[in-house]
Design a protein around this motif. Structure first.
Motif, PDB file in Angstrom:
ATOM      1  N   PHE A  28      25.000  16.529   4.258  1.00 59.73           N
ATOM      2  CA  PHE A  28      26.059  15.515   4.929  1.00 59.73           C
ATOM      3  C   PHE A  28      25.749  14.463   5.181  1.00 59.73           C
ATOM      4  CE2 PHE A  28      27.001  20.382   5.457  1.00 59.73           C
ATOM      5  CZ  PHE A  28      28.275  20.227   4.895  1.00 59.73           C
ATOM      6  N   PHE A  29      24.363  14.008   5.236  1.00 57.38           N
ATOM      7  CA  PHE A  29      24.043  12.479   5.769  1.00 57.38           C
ATOM      8  C   PHE A  29      24.742  11.807   4.536  1.00 57.38           C
ATOM      9  CE2 PHE A  29      21.434  15.020   8.766  1.00 57.38           C
ATOM     10  CZ  PHE A  29      21.408  13.984   9.858  1.00 57.38           C
ATOM     11  N   PRO A  30      25.160  10.519   4.962  1.00 60.66           N
ATOM     12  CA  PRO A  30      25.821   9.694   3.891  1.00 60.66           C
ATOM     13  C   PRO A  30      24.780   8.726   3.242  1.00 60.66           C
ATOM     14  CG  PRO A  30      26.239   8.777   6.220  1.00 60.66           C
ATOM     15  CD  PRO A  30      25.493  10.216   6.420  1.00 60.66           C
ATOM     16  N   SER A  31      23.636   9.364   3.124  1.00 59.56           N
ATOM     17  CA  SER A  31      22.626   8.348   2.224  1.00 59.56           C
ATOM     18  C   SER A  31      22.008   9.346   1.083  1.00 59.56           C
ATOM     19  CB  SER A  31      21.575   8.174   3.330  1.00 59.56           C
ATOM     20  OG  SER A  31      20.569   7.330   2.846  1.00 59.56           O
ATOM     21  N   PHE A  32      22.687  10.029   0.739  1.00 57.70           N
ATOM     22  CA  PHE A  32      22.394  10.837  -0.715  1.00 57.70           C
ATOM     23  C   PHE A  32      22.392  10.052  -1.856  1.00 57.70           C
ATOM     24  CE2 PHE A  32      22.742  13.453  -4.435  1.00 57.70           C
ATOM     25  CZ  PHE A  32      21.953  14.297  -4.036  1.00 57.70           C
ATOM     26  N   ILE A  33      23.306   9.230  -1.951  1.00 56.10           N
ATOM     27  CA  ILE A  33      23.174   8.252  -3.025  1.00 56.10           C
ATOM     28  C   ILE A  33      23.402   6.931  -2.233  1.00 56.10           C
ATOM     29  CG2 ILE A  33      24.586   7.340  -5.049  1.00 56.10           C
ATOM     30  CD1 ILE A  33      22.947   9.957  -5.581  1.00 56.10           C
ATOM     31  N   ARG A  34      22.672   5.833  -2.598  1.00 50.33           N
ATOM     32  CA  ARG A  34      22.704   4.457  -2.183  1.00 50.33           C
ATOM     33  C   ARG A  34      22.688   3.435  -3.409  1.00 50.33           C
ATOM     34  NH1 ARG A  34      17.421   2.293  -0.483  1.00 50.33           N
ATOM     35  NH2 ARG A  34      18.167   0.101  -0.300  1.00 50.33           N
ATOM     36  N   ASN A  53      27.371  11.051   0.304  1.00 50.40           N
ATOM     37  CA  ASN A  53      26.626  12.349   0.773  1.00 50.40           C
ATOM     38  C   ASN A  53      26.607  13.121  -0.485  1.00 50.40           C
ATOM     39  OD1 ASN A  53      29.087  13.598   0.248  1.00 50.40           O
ATOM     40  ND2 ASN A  53      29.581  13.959   2.653  1.00 50.40           N
ATOM     41  N   ALA A  54      25.894  14.395  -0.233  1.00 50.13           N
ATOM     42  CA  ALA A  54      25.576  15.134  -1.642  1.00 50.13           C
ATOM     43  C   ALA A  54      26.700  16.099  -2.027  1.00 50.13           C
ATOM     44  CB  ALA A  54      24.439  16.193  -1.188  1.00 50.13           C
ATOM     45  N   TRP A  55      28.059  15.882  -1.408  1.00 52.98           N
ATOM     46  CA  TRP A  55      29.139  16.787  -1.706  1.00 52.98           C
ATOM     47  C   TRP A  55      30.151  15.849  -2.721  1.00 52.98           C
ATOM     48  CZ3 TRP A  55      29.101  21.633  -0.680  1.00 52.98           C
ATOM     49  CH2 TRP A  55      28.164  22.028   0.164  1.00 52.98           C
ATOM     50  N   PHE A  56      29.526  15.603  -3.882  1.00 50.29           N
ATOM     51  CA  PHE A  56      30.409  14.990  -4.709  1.00 50.29           C
ATOM     52  C   PHE A  56      29.784  15.411  -6.276  1.00 50.29           C
ATOM     53  CE2 PHE A  56      26.896  12.049  -4.406  1.00 50.29           C
ATOM     54  CZ  PHE A  56      26.623  11.669  -5.848  1.00 50.29           C
ATOM     55  N   GLY A  62      25.773  22.391  -7.046  1.00 46.80           N
ATOM     56  CA  GLY A  62      24.553  22.620  -6.737  1.00 46.80           C
ATOM     57  C   GLY A  62      24.117  22.835  -5.349  1.00 46.80           C
ATOM     58  N   MET A  63      24.958  22.390  -4.349  1.00 44.41           N
ATOM     59  CA  MET A  63      24.817  22.505  -2.952  1.00 44.41           C
ATOM     60  C   MET A  63      25.361  24.083  -2.741  1.00 44.41           C
ATOM     61  SD  MET A  63      23.141  20.691  -1.527  1.00 44.41           S
ATOM     62  CE  MET A  63      23.291  21.416  -0.031  1.00 44.41           C
ATOM     63  N   TRP A 129      17.200   8.290   1.705  1.00 45.24           N
ATOM     64  CA  TRP A 129      16.375   9.093   2.375  1.00 45.24           C
ATOM     65  C   TRP A 129      16.704  10.539   2.444  1.00 45.24           C
ATOM     66  CZ3 TRP A 129      17.812  11.322   6.864  1.00 45.24           C
ATOM     67  CH2 TRP A 129      19.139  10.722   7.480  1.00 45.24           C
ATOM     68  N   SER A 130      18.328  10.808   2.736  1.00 44.53           N
ATOM     69  CA  SER A 130      18.651  12.042   2.838  1.00 44.53           C
ATOM     70  C   SER A 130      18.807  12.749   1.584  1.00 44.53           C
ATOM     71  CB  SER A 130      20.021  12.342   3.594  1.00 44.53           C
ATOM     72  OG  SER A 130      21.054  11.701   2.975  1.00 44.53           O
ATOM     73  N   GLY A 131      18.759  11.924   0.522  1.00 45.32           N
ATOM     74  CA  GLY A 131      18.935  12.515  -0.902  1.00 45.32           C
ATOM     75  C   GLY A 131      17.703  13.132  -1.316  1.00 45.32           C
ATOM     76  N   TRP A 132      16.665  12.439  -1.029  1.00 50.47           N
ATOM     77  CA  TRP A 132      15.212  12.852  -1.254  1.00 50.47           C
ATOM     78  C   TRP A 132      15.051  13.999  -0.624  1.00 50.47           C
ATOM     79  CZ3 TRP A 132      12.822  11.810  -5.543  1.00 50.47           C
ATOM     80  CH2 TRP A 132      12.909  10.682  -6.201  1.00 50.47           C
ATOM     81  N   ILE A 133      15.196  14.280   0.862  1.00 53.70           N
ATOM     82  CA  ILE A 133      15.020  15.397   1.707  1.00 53.70           C
ATOM     83  C   ILE A 133      15.954  16.584   1.064  1.00 53.70           C
ATOM     84  CG2 ILE A 133      15.342  16.381   3.995  1.00 53.70           C
ATOM     85  CD1 ILE A 133      14.646  13.864   5.053  1.00 53.70           C
TER      86      ILE A 133
END
Length: 156
Positions: A28-34, A53-56, A62-63, A129-133
């Motif tokens: 949910f963090f807005p740094s999945f894709i930068r 974030n990862a929800w797109f 996947g999520m 950073w949140s994308g990698w995590i």
């Protein structure tokens, strides 16, 4: 009167649960894709950063599959009597976790490279950073759930 039976949680299941919760939280963090653009405006350069974030796209599927794998492992660990015994739940969770991790990895490395946009000098797109995590935690879910299948499979 007998003492109640002690309940111990399998370490592999515990690891899969923790990794699943971490993947969901950081998705949910807005740094999945930068995406970072350098625009030229009247001779001056300006950096513009777009975050997502990862929800797109198919990362959403996947999520959802990673969440499904985590929920199935939680049900196996905490309420095994609530699941029908005729269905192989661990392999279902393993396939779900693997497919979810694969979709996240594919989405991470197939980001759209935009066409040449007028005024944009440089365009860099990648995982934040949140994308990698999130991706690493999803891979951990897939690996740990698969290890749980291998650990509980009985040889015939």
């Amino acid at each position: 009167m007998t003492a109640p039976a002690k309940y111990t949680l399998n370490q592999i299941d515990l690891g899969a649960l923790i990794a699943g919760v971490v993947a969901v939280i950081f998705s949910f963090f807005p740094s999945f894709i930068r995406a970072k653009e350098t625009e030229e405006l009247v001779g001056k350069y300006k950096d513009v950063e777009h975050l997502s974030n990862a929800w797109f796209s198919y990362a959403t599927w996947g999520m959802i599959l990673v969440i499904l794998a985590t929920v199935v492992v939680a049900l196996i660990a905490f309420a095994p009597h609530a699941l029908p015994t005729t269905i192989p739940w661990r392999p279902i969770a393993a396939v779900s976790g693997i497919l979810g991790a694969v979709l996240l990895i594919i989405r991470a490395f197939t980001l759209h490279q935009h066409e040449k946009i007028q005024g944009v000098v440089d365009l860099k797109i990648g995982l934040g950073w949140s994308g990698w995590i999130t991706v690493i935690a999803a891979i951990l879910v897939a690996v740990l759930v698969s290890l749980g299948v291998a650990r509980t499979t009985k040889k015939v």
